[in-house]
Design a protein around this motif. Sequence first.
Motif, short mmCIF file in Angstrom:
data_model
loop_
_atom_site.label_atom_id
_atom_site.label_comp_id
_atom_site.label_asym_id
_atom_site.label_seq_id
_atom_site.Cartn_x
_atom_site.Cartn_y
_atom_site.Cartn_z
N TRP A 3 0.91 -1.35 0.07
CA TRP A 3 -0.01 0.05 -0.20
C TRP A 3 0.95 1.42 0.06
CZ3 TRP A 3 -5.01 0.64 -0.54
CH2 TRP A 3 -5.65 1.86 -0.35
N ASN A 4 2.09 1.39 0.75
CA ASN A 4 2.63 2.36 0.79
C ASN A 4 3.77 2.50 -0.30
OD1 ASN A 4 1.42 3.31 3.09
ND2 ASN A 4 2.68 2.23 4.69
N GLN A 34 -0.23 6.23 -3.65
CA GLN A 34 0.79 6.61 -2.90
C GLN A 34 1.88 7.17 -4.10
OE1 GLN A 34 0.96 7.00 -0.02
NE2 GLN A 34 -0.36 5.36 1.24
N THR A 55 -4.34 7.26 3.47
CA THR A 55 -3.62 6.45 4.57
C THR A 55 -4.81 5.96 5.61
OG1 THR A 55 -2.19 8.59 4.95
CG2 THR A 55 -2.41 7.45 6.90
#
Length: 300
Positions: A206-207, A225, A275
């Motif tokens: 995800w990041n 991201q 986030t």
Amino acid sequence: MRLSTGDKIVSIFIYTSLTILAFVSFYPFWNSLVISFNVGQDTSLGGITIWPRKFTFDNYYVVFRDQRILDAFFISVFRTVAGTFLSVALTSMFAYGLAVKGVIGKKYYMIFAVITMYFNGGLIPFFLVNRELHLMNTFWVLVIPFAVSVFNMIIFRTFFREIPGELEESAKIDGCDTFGIFFRIILPLSGPVFATLGLFTAVFHWNDWFNVIIFIDKTELYPIQALLQQILRSNTMSEALNAAVSGSSAAGDIMSLSKSVTSKSITMATMIVATLPIIAVYPFVQKYFVKGVLVGSLKG
């Protein structure tokens, strides 16, 4: 049990330090959330700290009207789900193969795997391999190269070795093959380590934005991201504002957006959108952390 004066001083120092650390860690996120709900022109005046001075949803209105952000969000979701499932499945099966008794050469397989964890060819060979495999500028370049994690494999392997071998022997007597033992015996007993390492893998996917920028040139394939990183490095938020303004049907909506939204406020709203989903997963797997990771690693 009564504490001595020295113990009380130490406890006060520890709790005070942890409180300060928690505040320093949490406040930047909270301030970003506050700014995302504040009128952009008012935010530019400064003084926004712990609560919005002029509350508004206009920043999120602009964000959710930008098709690029919505597409990037769904790409992130698909990458996280596919990447986590593939990585956990392959890594756990690899670890189980190194954990069971009787596998010929498993000691050397383990040595080769650990060497790759400490030494690698670097970014340029990694880039060339992906190019030769025709993964460049495809979605799968974000999933396949990260399908096996040696670090996670070591934790899986240590956890599997703590499971009593008598269970596997009983399953073999009942006619289970290796895959049957893994999916019917090992997998149900390994929920904590699967949940914990699955979360770690999901957070990585995800990041991650660096690998996206290296291996993908098409912005329409950017996860959220990577798009956010591009937004922070440029003024592309003005395009989102223009798109939202052009999509407004009333002149009053146009005037309201132009007065209440700025690039900074939209950027903060985009950060919150990027986030919150991964943060929302933590409460559901937090109870597995100690049992899944600490037990699986410290006993090794």
